[in-house]
Design an enzyme around this catalytic site. Structure first.
Site, PDB file in Angstrom:
ATOM      1  N   ASP A 143       0.864  -1.178   0.000  1.00 56.12           N
ATOM      2  CA  ASP A 143       0.000   0.000   0.000  1.00 56.12           C
ATOM      3  C   ASP A 143       0.909   1.240   0.000  1.00 56.12           C
ATOM      4  OD1 ASP A 143      -2.099   1.731  -0.020  1.00 56.12           O
ATOM      5  OD2 ASP A 143      -3.222   0.723   1.551  1.00 56.12           O
TER       6      ASP A 143
HETATM    7  C1  BGC Z   1      -5.046   3.229  -0.012  1.00 53.67           C
HETATM    8  C2  BGC Z   1      -5.135   2.213  -1.115  1.00 53.67           C
HETATM    9  C3  BGC Z   1      -4.952   2.891  -2.449  1.00 53.67           C
HETATM   10  C4  BGC Z   1      -3.643   3.637  -2.466  1.00 53.67           C
HETATM   11  C5  BGC Z   1      -3.345   4.309  -3.791  1.00 53.67           C
HETATM   12  C6  BGC Z   1      -3.834   4.122  -0.146  1.00 53.67           C
HETATM   13  O1  BGC Z   1      -3.875   5.180   0.752  1.00 53.67           O
HETATM   14  O2  BGC Z   1      -5.051   2.560   1.237  1.00 53.67           O
HETATM   15  O3  BGC Z   1      -6.371   1.544  -1.054  1.00 53.67           O
HETATM   16  O4  BGC Z   1      -5.038   1.959  -3.479  1.00 53.67           O
HETATM   17  O5  BGC Z   1      -3.670   4.608  -1.442  1.00 53.67           O
HETATM   18  O6  BGC Z   1      -4.141   5.395  -4.021  1.00 53.67           O
END
Ligand code: BGC
Length: 746
Positions: free
Chosen positions: A271
Site C-alpha cells: 500500500d
Molecule cells: C489506499 C489504497 C490505495 C492507495 C493508492 C492508499 O492510501 O489505502 O487503497 O489503493 O492509497 O491510491
C-alpha cells in the site's frame, strides 16, 4: 500517437514465450533498471521529489500512480520506451473503485444486489473506460471483510460476510480483467488490502489488527482466495500491524499463504508508503531494514515510499540481498507487461476515451446496478410505491440535490461529478407534479480529511449557525406546503472511505432534528438514505413509515431512486452488513459464536442494560413491494458421510400482487465439534424474480467446502462428524429449519 501502435493486442502469448521474453529482458537490464521495475512512482503534482519524467528517463519505472491524464500517459510512456535504458513500458495505475467516468454504486451497494452479474458488468465497463483513458491497472477490488461500521472503508468492500464477499470478489475480478490480466479493453485487478485491514481496533482506520488464524482463514481470507482462483493479476499488502507483524512485512501472509498455499503467480504491491512505514511502525530499524524485510516477505513493488530505489542497490552490493532475490521479484512484473502486449502497444489512442464514455449502455448498466442495489428497509401500510399523479411533493435534505453524495466515495482523480441527483430523478419522473426542494442545514465532517488537502480547488466555508437555522426553517416551511415529503439524508461522500472512520453512526449534523420536525407536520414521509456504511437510524425506524437504503448509487442514482419510489422497479436488494442500533455495539455481525448466556434467550435479554443489542436490521434483510413465502425445505439425505455432498431444496412463492425479486439464503450451524462454530453462517444464495403466484424450487449444494472449517484446536482445515442445523429463508434470521447429521466416512 501512431494509430497502429495504439491498437490493442487480441491474444495472450503462450507462457513459455512469456518467460523466455522475461528472461531475455532480465539479461540486458542493469541492477538499477531492475530496481526501477520494483518501483511505483507518483505522477501527481502534489508529490515532492524528482519528476516522474526524470526518474523514468534514468532507470525506467514499474508503474506510475496518481495520474489521470491521457496525454501525459503517452508523454511518459514515450520517455520510458524511447529514452529509458531498456525501453520497458510503464504500467499506469489508479484507484478505479466503482467507475471511471460512468459511476456505479459503491462496492458495498453492489454487494447489496446479491447479484454477482452486477459488479461484474459494472467493473467491466469501469475497466473499458479506464483502459480507453490509458490506464492499465486498478487498485481494486477491495476485499476486506468489515464488521465494524465505524470503519470508513466498509464502503469499499462487500460487507461482513465471507461467502457473499467471495462471490463479489470473483465477480469484480472477472469484470475488471476479462479473460486474463491486461486483456484488451480491461485492466489488471489488484486484490487489496491483504489482509485484515477491515478489523482495525475500534474501527479506527489504520489501527492495529488482532485476528486469530481461524478468523483469518474462515472469515478474512475467502474473498482473497476467490480472487486468486479467478486469476487476479496483483495483490496489495495492507498498512496495519497484523498480530504485531505489519502486513507489508509479513512473510507468512505474503509468501506462505499467498504464494505457497494458494499458488498466486502475479505480483504484490505495498500500500502507499507502507514499506517506508515499517520504520514508523516500530518494525524496521531503517530504510535498509524495511526494504530487506518487505522484499523477503514477498512485496514485489514499492508504492511511492522510495524505500526500494534508495536501498536495494546497496543491499545487493554488500551481499545482504542477492541479485537473484531482485530478479525473482521483477519477473512477475515483466510477465504481466509482456502478457498484456504492452511492449507492442505501449500507447493509448488519445481519441478513444470520448467515444467509449459516450456509450449509452454504460449509463443503462449504472441505472440497473443502482436499482438492484437499493434495499427497502421499511414500508408501513404500503406507503410505497408512490402515485405518479401527486399534485405536489417536497424533496428535502442536504443530500437531495448533491451529485457528490449520489456518486459517493472515491471517484478517480480529476473526476467532474456528472450524476442525476435524487431531486432531478424525481423531477424527471413527475413532469406534471410541483416538486419543491429545500436542502436544510448543510452537513460536514467535524475534522477534515488529509485527502481533502491533496485535492485542488477552493474549499467552501462552513455554514454559519444563523444560515443553518434559516435553512432549517425553510425546509420545514417547504414540507408544510406540500402533500408528501421525500427526505434525502445520510452522509456526504467524504464521510466514508479512507481516513473516514467515525465514533458515531447517527445521521450527521441536524438531519435527525429536521426529520423529526417534518414528521411532526403529520404528512406522509419517505426517507431515502444516501450513505456508505450502516447508520443507527433508530428514531427513523420507529417513526418514519417508509425507508429506502439507496447507498451511494452512482451516476444514475437519482433516476434509480425515482424508479423505485414510484413503482417502476420493485426493490430486491438485501443488506450485506448488520445495522447496529448504536456505534458502540460495533463490531456487530450475525455469524458470532454462542457463548455463556445466549443473548437471544429470554432470561438474558440483552448484553447491555442500556438498550437492546439486537441489530436494528439484520444481515441479509430487505423488503419488496410483494411478499414471498419459503416452504418445503428438503435435504437430499438427512444423514451423509464426511466428504459427501447433499442438496438442500426449498420452494419460494411470490404471494403478493406484483412481480418481484427475492434473495433466497441458506445458513448452517455445526452444533458441536473441535471448535465452537458460529450461530449460523451463510453458505449460498440466489436472487430470483417471481411473477405473482409463481413458485420456484431453489437448490443449494452443501459439501466439504461448506461443512468444513479451519480449526484452532486441530490447527488445520477439518470436516467433522457432527449434527448441523440448516435454515433457508430471506435473511439471516431465517426460521425454516432442517436437521442434518454428518457421520464418519467409514
Ligand atoms: C489506499 C489504497 C490505495 C492507495 C493508492 C492508499 O492510501 O489505502 O487503497 O489503493 O492509497 O491510491
Amino acid at each position: 500517437m501512431d494509430k497502429k501502435n495504439a491498437k490493442a493486442v487480441v491474444s495472450v502469448p503462450p507462457e513459455a514465450e512469456v518467460s523466455a521474453r522475461v528472461e531475455a529482458l532480465l539479461q540486458r537490464m542493469s541492477l538499477d533498471e531492475k530496481i526501477g521495475q520494483l518501483t511505483q512512482i507518483s505522477g501527481a503534482d502534489f508529490f515532492p521529489g524528482p519528476k516522474a519524467d526524470d526518474i523514468i528517463r534514468e532507470r525506467g519505472a514499474g508503474s506510475v500512480l496518481w495520474l489521470n491524464d491521457t496525454k501525459r500517459f503517452n508523454e511518459l510512456q514515450k520517455i520510458a520506451v524511447e529514452e529509458s535504458p531498456s525501453g520497458i513500458p510503464v504500467l499506469f495505475a489508479l484507484d478505479v473503485i466503482h467507475g471511471y467516468r460512468t459511476i456505479f454504486p459503491v462496492p458495498l451497494a453492489m454487494a447489496s444486489s446479491w447479484d454477482p452479474s452486477i459488479p461484474e458488468r459494472a467493473q467491466a465497463i469501469a475497466a473499458k473506460e479506464a483502459r480507453a483513458a490509458g490506464l492499465h491497472w486498478t487498485f481494486g477490488p477491495m476485499l476486506d471483510i468489515a464488521r465494524d461500521a465505524r470503519w470508513g472503508r466498509i464502503v469499499e468492500g462487500a460487507g461482513e460476510d465471507p461467502c457473499l464477499g467471495a462471490v463479489m470478489a470473483a465477480a469484480q475480478v472477472r469484470g475488471f480483467q476479462g479473460p486474463y490480466p491486461g486483456a484488451p479493453e480491461h485492466v489488471v485487478a489488484c486484490a487489496k488490502h491483504f489482509a485484515g485491514y477491515g478489523a482495525a481496533d475500534g474501527g479506527r482506520d489504520y489501527d492495529p489488527v488482532y485476528l486469530s488464524e481461524a478468523q483469518l482463514r474462515n472469515v478474512i481470507f475467502p474473498p482473497f482466495q476467490a480472487a486468486v482462483k479467478t486469476g487476479v493479476g496483483t495483490f496489495m499488502s495492507a498498512y496495519m500491524d497484523l498480530n504485531n507483524v505489519p502486513a507489508s512485512g509479513n512473510r507468512w501472509l505474503l509468501h506462505n499463504v499467498l504464494r505457497e498455499e494458494w499458488g498466486f503467480e502475479g505480483f504484490v504491491i505495498s500500500d502507499a508508503f507502507a514499506i517506508g512505514n515499517l520504520i514508523i511502525q516500530g518494525f524496521a530499524r531503517d530504510g535498509r531494514d524495511a526494504a530487506t524485510r518487505a522484499l523477503r516477505a514477498g512485496v514485489n513493488m514499492d508504492m511511492a515510499s522510495n524505500t526500494y530505489p534508495q536501498n536495494l542497490a546497496s543491499l545487493v552490493a554488500d551481499g545482504h540481498l542477492k541479485l537473484a532475490d531482485i530478479e525473482e521479484a521483477v519477473r512477475p512484473i515483466l510477465a504481466i507487461k509482456v502478457r498484456m502486449g504492452l511492449f507492442e502497444h505501449p500507447y493509448v489512442d488519445e481519441t478513444l476515451l470520448d467515444k467509449v464514455v459516450a456509450l449509452p449502455e454504460h449509463r443503462q448498466v449504472a441505472r440497473l446496478a443502482a436499482q438492484r442495489a437499493m434495499v427497502l428497509l421499511k414500508n408501513e401500510g404500503g406507503l410505497l410505491p408512490l402515485s405518479k399523479s401527486l399534485k405536489n411533493i417536497a424533496v428535502i435534505g442536504p443530500l437531495a440535490n448533491s451529485m457528490e453524495a449520489i456518486e459517493g466515495s472515491w471517484t478517480v482523480f480529476g473526476h467532474q461529478p456528472a450524476a442525476v441527483t435524487a431531486l432531478e430523478g424525481i423531477r424527471a419522473k413527475l413532469p406534471q407534479t410541483r416538486v419543491e426542494y429545500a436542502s436544510g442545514p448543510e452537513i460536514r465532517r467535524d475534522i477534515p480529511s488529509f485527502l481533502e488537502d491533496l485535492m485542488p480547488g477552493a474549499k467552501t466555508p462552513a455554514q454559519a449557525p444563523e444560515e443553518a437555522e434559516s435553512a432549517f426553517q425553510e425546509a420545514v416551511a417547504t414540507a408544510r406546503r406540500t402533500d408528501l415529503v421525500v427526505m434525502v439524508l445520510g452522509e456526504n461522500a467524504d464521510m466514508a472511505g479512507e481516513a473516514a472512520s467515525r465514533a458515531s453512526l447517527d445521521l450527521p449534523g441536524r438531519q435527525e432534528e429536521l426529520l423529526q420536525a417534518v414528521i411532526a407536520l403529520g404528512k406522509p414521509v419517505v426517507l431515502v438514505l444516501l450513505n456508505g456504511r450502516p447508520l443507527s437510524i433508530n428514531w427513523a425506524a420507529e417513526h418514519v413509515p417508509a425507508i429506502l437504503e439507496a447507498w451511494e448509487p452512482g451516476s444514475e442514482g437519482g433516476n434509480a431512486i425515482a424508479d423505485i419510489l414510484f413503482g417502476d422497479v420493485n426493490p430486491g436488494g438485501k443488506l450485506p452488513v448488520t445495522f447496529p442500533r448504536k456505534a458502540s455495539h460495533a463490531p456487530l455481525y450475525y455469524a458470532r459464536t454462542i457463548t455463556h448466556q445466549p443473548e437471544d434467550h429470554p432470561q438474558y435479554r440483552s448484553r447491555y442494560w442500556d438498550g437492546s443489542t439486537a441489530p436494528l436490521y439484520p444481515f441479509g434483510f430487505g423488503l419488496s413491494y410483494t411478499t414471498f413465502s419459503v416452504t418445503n425445505l428438503k435435504l437430499s439425505a438427512p444423514r451423509i458421510k464426511v466428504g459427501d455432498t447433499l442438496l438442500a431444496t426449498a420452494d419460494v412463492t411470490n404471494t403478493g400482487q406484483v412481480a418481484g425479486d427475492e434473495v433466497v439464503q441458506i445458513y448452517l450451524h455445526q452444533r458441536s465439534g473441535s471448535d465452537s462454530r458460529p450461530l449460523r453462517e451463510l453458505k449460498g444464495f440466489e436472487r430470483i424474480t417471481l411473477q405473482p403466484g409463481e413458485t420456484k424450487t431453489i437448490s443449494f449444494q452443501l459439501g466439504p467446502d461448506e461443512l468444513g472449517y479451519w480449526s484452532t484446536s486441530a490447527g488445520r482445515w477439518i470436516q467433522e462428524a457432527a449434527a448441523f442445523d440448516i435454515w433457508v429463508g430471506t435473511d439471516s434470521l431465517a426460521m425454516l429449519h432442517a436437521d442434518l447429521e454428518v457421520v464418519c466416512g467409514e
